[in-house]
Write a protein that holds these residues in place. Sequence first.
Motif, mmCIF file in Angstrom:
data_model
loop_
_atom_site.group_PDB
_atom_site.id
_atom_site.type_symbol
_atom_site.label_atom_id
_atom_site.label_comp_id
_atom_site.label_asym_id
_atom_site.label_seq_id
_atom_site.Cartn_x
_atom_site.Cartn_y
_atom_site.Cartn_z
ATOM 1 N N GLU A 11 27.033 54.402 17.510
ATOM 2 C CA GLU A 11 26.271 55.595 17.891
ATOM 3 C C GLU A 11 26.916 56.857 17.321
ATOM 4 O O GLU A 11 26.238 57.710 16.753
ATOM 5 C CB GLU A 11 26.186 55.687 19.410
ATOM 6 C CG GLU A 11 25.381 56.865 19.902
ATOM 7 C CD GLU A 11 25.294 56.912 21.421
ATOM 8 O OE1 GLU A 11 25.254 58.036 21.951
ATOM 9 O OE2 GLU A 11 25.287 55.850 22.063
ATOM 10 N N SER A 14 26.515 56.949 13.484
ATOM 11 C CA SER A 14 25.134 57.258 13.141
ATOM 12 C C SER A 14 24.877 58.753 13.255
ATOM 13 O O SER A 14 24.205 59.343 12.406
ATOM 14 C CB SER A 14 24.175 56.485 14.053
ATOM 15 O OG SER A 14 24.268 55.104 13.804
ATOM 16 N N THR A 15 25.439 59.371 14.286
ATOM 17 C CA THR A 15 25.280 60.816 14.481
ATOM 18 C C THR A 15 25.995 61.592 13.374
ATOM 19 O O THR A 15 25.430 62.486 12.759
ATOM 20 C CB THR A 15 25.831 61.232 15.857
ATOM 21 O OG1 THR A 15 25.092 60.547 16.868
ATOM 22 C CG2 THR A 15 25.708 62.729 16.072
ATOM 23 N N SER A 20 21.454 55.297 10.353
ATOM 24 C CA SER A 20 21.655 54.188 11.280
ATOM 25 C C SER A 20 22.858 53.348 10.851
ATOM 26 O O SER A 20 23.032 53.047 9.677
ATOM 27 C CB SER A 20 20.398 53.319 11.303
ATOM 28 O OG SER A 20 20.611 52.199 12.119
ATOM 29 N N CYS A 21 23.671 52.968 11.805
ATOM 30 C CA CYS A 21 24.878 52.195 11.515
ATOM 31 C C CYS A 21 24.881 50.940 12.394
ATOM 32 O O CYS A 21 24.833 51.040 13.610
ATOM 33 C CB CYS A 21 26.111 53.040 11.790
ATOM 34 S SG CYS A 21 27.644 52.215 11.368
ATOM 35 N N VAL A 22 24.932 49.780 11.759
ATOM 36 C CA VAL A 22 25.001 48.503 12.467
ATOM 37 C C VAL A 22 26.208 47.750 11.927
ATOM 38 O O VAL A 22 26.349 47.575 10.715
ATOM 39 C CB VAL A 22 23.713 47.677 12.243
ATOM 40 C CG1 VAL A 22 23.826 46.321 12.905
ATOM 41 C CG2 VAL A 22 22.497 48.438 12.726
ATOM 42 N N THR A 42 29.704 47.162 7.740
ATOM 43 C CA THR A 42 28.395 47.607 8.212
ATOM 44 C C THR A 42 27.265 46.979 7.427
ATOM 45 O O THR A 42 27.427 46.557 6.286
ATOM 46 C CB THR A 42 28.253 49.140 8.114
ATOM 47 O OG1 THR A 42 28.258 49.526 6.739
ATOM 48 C CG2 THR A 42 29.359 49.855 8.851
ATOM 49 N N SER A 44 23.678 48.560 7.081
ATOM 50 C CA SER A 44 22.903 49.686 7.562
ATOM 51 C C SER A 44 22.284 50.452 6.415
ATOM 52 O O SER A 44 22.186 49.968 5.303
ATOM 53 C CB SER A 44 23.803 50.587 8.405
ATOM 54 O OG SER A 44 25.025 50.813 7.756
ATOM 55 N N ASP A 45 21.918 51.636 6.713
ATOM 56 C CA ASP A 45 21.343 52.567 5.750
ATOM 57 C C ASP A 45 22.264 52.681 4.530
ATOM 58 O O ASP A 45 23.485 52.671 4.677
ATOM 59 C CB ASP A 45 21.205 53.918 6.457
ATOM 60 C CG ASP A 45 20.453 54.930 5.646
ATOM 61 O OD1 ASP A 45 21.015 55.389 4.626
ATOM 62 O OD2 ASP A 45 19.336 55.282 6.030
#
Length: 87
Positions: A11, A14-15, A20-22, A42, A44-45
């Motif tokens: 979270e 990502s901010t 988006s970070c997974v 990661t 993600s994006d």
Amino acid sequence: MSETFEDALAERLSTVLGASCVFTGVERLTGGASRETWSLTTKSDPAVPPELILRRDPPGREDPTRMSMEAAAFVEAGRVGVPVPEI
């Protein structure tokens, strides 16, 4: 449901990164006497690097001044040509 370390970190990243970070991998590395070091992978994006390193003070021993000094030292070393990680 309580938020895990990985959830809170994803979270926050990502901010900060605006994307988006997974995580596909989160591993605490050994070594380092004064700070924890974590390897993060990661999925993600494309704006998020696929591999990251997190250095943090152990819980209860946070010292933003020391962490800022370490980051400034990395930036200055990079400025004069020493290979350093991106902060």
